[in-house]
Design an enzyme around this catalytic site. Sequence first.
Site, PDB file in Angstrom:
ATOM      1  N   ASP A   1     -15.449 -13.083  10.858  1.00 38.33           N
ATOM      2  CA  ASP A   1     -14.311 -12.468  10.151  1.00 38.33           C
ATOM      3  C   ASP A   1     -14.502 -10.950  10.032  1.00 38.33           C
ATOM      4  O   ASP A   1     -14.097 -10.343   9.045  1.00 38.33           O
ATOM      5  CB  ASP A   1     -14.131 -13.101   8.752  1.00 38.33           C
ATOM      6  CG  ASP A   1     -12.853 -12.671   8.052  1.00 38.33           C
ATOM      7  OD1 ASP A   1     -11.909 -12.222   8.728  1.00 38.33           O
ATOM      8  OD2 ASP A   1     -12.795 -12.787   6.813  1.00 38.33           O
TER       9      ASP A   1
ATOM     10  N   ASP B   1     -13.093  -8.069  10.925  1.00 37.72           N
ATOM     11  CA  ASP B   1     -11.968  -7.461  11.569  1.00 37.72           C
ATOM     12  C   ASP B   1     -12.080  -5.959  11.779  1.00 37.72           C
ATOM     13  O   ASP B   1     -12.927  -5.305  11.205  1.00 37.72           O
ATOM     14  CB  ASP B   1     -10.753  -7.873  10.867  1.00 37.72           C
ATOM     15  CG  ASP B   1     -10.130  -7.719   9.761  1.00 37.72           C
ATOM     16  OD1 ASP B   1      -9.887  -8.646   9.006  1.00 37.72           O
ATOM     17  OD2 ASP B   1      -9.822  -6.619   9.774  1.00 37.72           O
TER      18      ASP B   1
ATOM     19  N   ARG C   1       0.795  -1.235   0.000  1.00 37.05           N
ATOM     20  CA  ARG C   1       0.000   0.000   0.000  1.00 37.05           C
ATOM     21  C   ARG C   1       0.823   1.278   0.000  1.00 37.05           C
ATOM     22  O   ARG C   1       0.262   2.361   0.117  1.00 37.05           O
ATOM     23  CB  ARG C   1      -1.027  -0.034   1.140  1.00 37.05           C
ATOM     24  CG  ARG C   1      -1.962  -1.202   0.955  1.00 37.05           C
ATOM     25  CD  ARG C   1      -3.228  -1.198   1.758  1.00 37.05           C
ATOM     26  NE  ARG C   1      -3.829  -2.502   1.549  1.00 37.05           N
ATOM     27  CZ  ARG C   1      -3.509  -3.600   2.236  1.00 37.05           C
ATOM     28  NH1 ARG C   1      -2.671  -3.538   3.243  1.00 37.05           N
ATOM     29  NH2 ARG C   1      -4.056  -4.745   1.936  1.00 37.05           N
TER      30      ARG C   1
ATOM     31  N   ASN D   1     -13.710  -2.534   4.083  1.00 41.38           N
ATOM     32  CA  ASN D   1     -12.485  -3.292   4.267  1.00 41.38           C
ATOM     33  C   ASN D   1     -11.324  -2.321   4.464  1.00 41.38           C
ATOM     34  O   ASN D   1     -11.486  -1.292   5.113  1.00 41.38           O
ATOM     35  CB  ASN D   1     -12.297  -4.234   3.072  1.00 41.38           C
ATOM     36  CG  ASN D   1     -11.465  -5.447   3.414  1.00 41.38           C
ATOM     37  OD1 ASN D   1     -10.248  -5.370   3.455  1.00 41.38           O
ATOM     38  ND2 ASN D   1     -12.115  -6.565   3.699  1.00 41.38           N
TER      39      ASN D   1
ATOM     40  N   GLY E   1      -1.896 -12.072   8.367  1.00 39.54           N
ATOM     41  CA  GLY E   1      -1.740 -13.529   8.492  1.00 39.54           C
ATOM     42  C   GLY E   1      -2.727 -14.210   9.413  1.00 39.54           C
ATOM     43  O   GLY E   1      -2.542 -15.378   9.754  1.00 39.54           O
TER      44      GLY E   1
ATOM     45  N   ASN F   1      -9.219  -9.869  12.766  1.00 36.17           N
ATOM     46  CA  ASN F   1     -10.075 -10.919  13.315  1.00 36.17           C
ATOM     47  C   ASN F   1      -9.292 -11.973  14.084  1.00 36.17           C
ATOM     48  O   ASN F   1      -8.108 -12.174  13.852  1.00 36.17           O
ATOM     49  CB  ASN F   1     -10.823 -11.607  12.168  1.00 36.17           C
ATOM     50  CG  ASN F   1      -9.865 -12.204  11.153  1.00 36.17           C
ATOM     51  OD1 ASN F   1      -9.292 -11.499  10.338  1.00 36.17           O
ATOM     52  ND2 ASN F   1      -9.648 -13.508  11.223  1.00 36.17           N
TER      53      ASN F   1
ATOM     54  N   ARG G   1     -15.552  -3.612   9.790  1.00 36.10           N
ATOM     55  CA  ARG G   1     -16.061  -4.639   8.865  1.00 36.10           C
ATOM     56  C   ARG G   1     -17.451  -5.092   9.272  1.00 36.10           C
ATOM     57  O   ARG G   1     -18.242  -5.517   8.436  1.00 36.10           O
ATOM     58  CB  ARG G   1     -15.110  -5.837   8.845  1.00 36.10           C
ATOM     59  CG  ARG G   1     -14.163  -5.586   7.736  1.00 36.10           C
ATOM     60  CD  ARG G   1     -13.339  -6.487   7.058  1.00 36.10           C
ATOM     61  NE  ARG G   1     -13.344  -7.878   6.967  1.00 36.10           N
ATOM     62  CZ  ARG G   1     -12.227  -8.554   6.672  1.00 36.10           C
ATOM     63  NH1 ARG G   1     -11.087  -7.914   6.534  1.00 36.10           N
ATOM     64  NH2 ARG G   1     -12.260  -9.844   6.513  1.00 36.10           N
TER      65      ARG G   1
ATOM     66  N   GLU H   1      -5.420 -15.447   8.803  1.00 38.13           N
ATOM     67  CA  GLU H   1      -6.009 -16.634   8.173  1.00 38.13           C
ATOM     68  C   GLU H   1      -5.033 -17.807   8.170  1.00 38.13           C
ATOM     69  O   GLU H   1      -5.336 -18.882   7.675  1.00 38.13           O
ATOM     70  CB  GLU H   1      -6.432 -16.315   6.731  1.00 38.13           C
ATOM     71  CG  GLU H   1      -7.811 -15.665   6.628  1.00 38.13           C
ATOM     72  CD  GLU H   1      -7.873 -14.291   7.266  1.00 38.13           C
ATOM     73  OE1 GLU H   1      -6.962 -13.479   7.002  1.00 38.13           O
ATOM     74  OE2 GLU H   1      -8.803 -14.026   8.033  1.00 38.13           O
TER      75      GLU H   1
ATOM     76  N   TRP I   1      -2.715  -5.123   9.478  1.00 29.30           N
ATOM     77  CA  TRP I   1      -2.140  -4.836   8.160  1.00 29.30           C
ATOM     78  C   TRP I   1      -2.563  -3.513   7.536  1.00 29.30           C
ATOM     79  O   TRP I   1      -2.239  -3.254   6.373  1.00 29.30           O
ATOM     80  CB  TRP I   1      -2.406  -5.991   7.211  1.00 29.30           C
ATOM     81  CG  TRP I   1      -3.801  -6.541   7.258  1.00 29.30           C
ATOM     82  CD1 TRP I   1      -4.281  -7.465   8.137  1.00 29.30           C
ATOM     83  CD2 TRP I   1      -4.904  -6.198   6.409  1.00 29.30           C
ATOM     84  NE1 TRP I   1      -5.610  -7.714   7.885  1.00 29.30           N
ATOM     85  CE2 TRP I   1      -6.012  -6.960   6.829  1.00 29.30           C
ATOM     86  CE3 TRP I   1      -5.061  -5.330   5.332  1.00 29.30           C
ATOM     87  CZ2 TRP I   1      -7.262  -6.877   6.216  1.00 29.30           C
ATOM     88  CZ3 TRP I   1      -6.306  -5.242   4.716  1.00 29.30           C
ATOM     89  CH2 TRP I   1      -7.393  -6.009   5.161  1.00 29.30           C
TER      90      TRP I   1
END
Lengths: 590, 182
Positions: free
Chosen positions: A324, A326, A151, A425, A211, A281, A352, A213, A263
Amino acid sequence: MTRLHWSKTHMLAALVAAAGTIGGSFAYAEDISPDRLLNADKEAGNWLHHHKNYSATRFSSLKDINKDTVKNLKVAWTMHLGGVEGGGIWSHGGLEGTPIVENGFMYVTDGWGSVYKIDAHGGKGVLLWKMDPKTDHDWAGAVACCGVDNRGVALWGNLVVSHTLDGRLIATNKETGQVAWQRQVADPDKGEVITGAPLIVKDMAITGVAGAEYGIRGWIAATDLKSQKEVWRTHTIPAKDEPGHETWKDDKNAKASGGGSTWVTGSYDPATNTIVWGVGNPGPDWDNEYRPGDNLYTDSSLALDADTGKIKWHYQHTPNDPYDYDSVAENVLVDVPGPNNTTLKLALEADRNGFAYAIDRTSGKFIWGLPFVKKVTWTKGLDPESGKPVEYDPKQGVQKYNASVTPSRTNKVTDICPGNMGGKNWPPTAYNPDLKLWYIPVIESCNRITLEESDPAKLKPREFWTGGGPSQPFKITGSVTAIDVTTGKVAGKAETDFPNLGGILATPDLVFSGQPSGEVIAYDAKSLAKLWEFNTGGGVNAPPMTFSVDGKQYVAILVGLGGAWDKWFIDATPELKRMQPGSMLYVFAL
Amino acid sequence: MKRTRLNGAWLGLALAMAWSGAGQAQSAAASDPTDAGKAVFKRGNCVGCHKWHGNGGGGYGGDALSLRKTELSREQIIETVTCGRPGTGMPFFVRGSYDTTKCHGMSRQDAGDQMPPEANVFLRPNEIEAVADYVLAHIKGKGEPSYAECTAFFGDGSRVCNIYKEAGHAAAPSDNNDKAKP
């Protein structure tokens, strides 16, 4: 590393600038000091921070492009960038970055973390150098849940500071494009990758990690840019002797792989020396029975002492999250008049979970919250005092919220709204301090969750740890939604055919945003009426920004659809399947 | 694909060819009859859903089944790739499936909302045979993924295989920190 030839114009610009420096008014090749970073908004033509300023308002006071003139906005120049190649589980990279501009020089990144320095003087763009960090595609790309993304950069001293997907913090000499030094901050062997831009506070680069997930334990880390050493690293999930550990009540040590990634670049309040950063999350994403308890500090806004990383306060949005949802989003730090001549010092976050929150950023106390999406099904609403979902029961380890739609081991296939990509998001919001309007890039969505029971035997390094997965039986659209921060009410909504995957720029009387179907759009800041539109022919997946050089205002945006959407969520927007991968910078001017 | 290190997966083959140096090892590797299928496994992005090791796994894309644990025969694998699998995320890889040729006796209309997604690249019949042979030779029936298998897939240029190495790997600084200060 490619060192390109200096163009004649650049030489000329350098000479003119050098002359200007003697005169004392023109800042060329001046180092970026902590003082300049504190006062970034005083440099109206520059865009020095990822979110423009420490408050993360993404508001520029430039107004040559305004509601009367915007109809004449045209492409000034474009530039093809690289990094479109795939790696790991990804077939291609995309562009999610915000360009940084200092004194007419622009710094952008592509998805694999190459940094490009572009001379934007003279009404055109000339590439001066490209720093290719040679990111390990297979190592990082296999554990990037949501695309080959980067980004953008930050500036400090004479260095361009950037991250790579494979976990490095890199300092590049601003003039030469040579790497000055680099440091491994995150470890893809554990499923950690980095996609966010660094936040520079004083002489530190602050890094967040992705990370959740993949069973990571999230953190925020500060690197001293002078000594290149780590100053602090604060885990977003407490260790067994730290406060908050009691919110992980299982007997499987779920907190060791409990997620809580960070992130998205945070914000900073110099008045209290506090970094405010969003936390993602818990993992596994959907199987909350695996991890009874509130699961601090997942789905929270965290306030950290900038010097020590010590947690000052937290506010959790979705305890024991089974969706999920987050809270990784940026917190926008704004002051608005409160009751009885007080000033409310707020941290605004669009979660979210579909709710927008205003938190007192001095204490972490809830002030107001409201849904900013059209449809919320997982809860009936927020408790007006605490801001917690009304069904939240602190005595229960496992939260059910609206049980009929909540994924659980006894309700394995359910439809939730917002969908798991959220109401909003990572794409950043923007705040207009004159109008006190806050603009949210919205994903108006529902999707279907299929829960899969997690057990410790399934937990493997570098393998997904999600406890289920989403599918997309419903069409997903979007909007730009404005919230009046003085009242905490929705002030307007400009609906769009597609979800907003790029984020927002605010100027005194305009709001800019893009669509993954290609359009860059300017709206009236008050009415959200569409005033201008240009189709880039590529998917907009990045935020617009504005700057001025040679006294002329420009709007810039990176275009190239990547990220999570076109791999995991495309079935909700079938028309977007025709969007081609690309990697392109557009710059507009009157 | 460059290989400079000898590893277990093709040790036997290399020895059989009277291995006498990296150069020859490379040509031995190049003559693996399933290399073409491995290329299809990458180009067809099987790896995007089933991962390099074929174990698939959940995640944001739903569950791509394990090809290591598959019980399908060569013919069945070829059919699955040709037609995709109705009602799941397994795409069809042949142009005209459900249109000019029926799949599982169905046209696109018959499949309705069970219609599987169309793959990003179409494969020709010989490529599908090649990828099926690759799955049978290197994936089906295999246990936990190993370091040798990983480097056979990726070569030595990437750290992607680190975690399969017995002796552990060079730790990133975050390792120390986890212990020092959580």
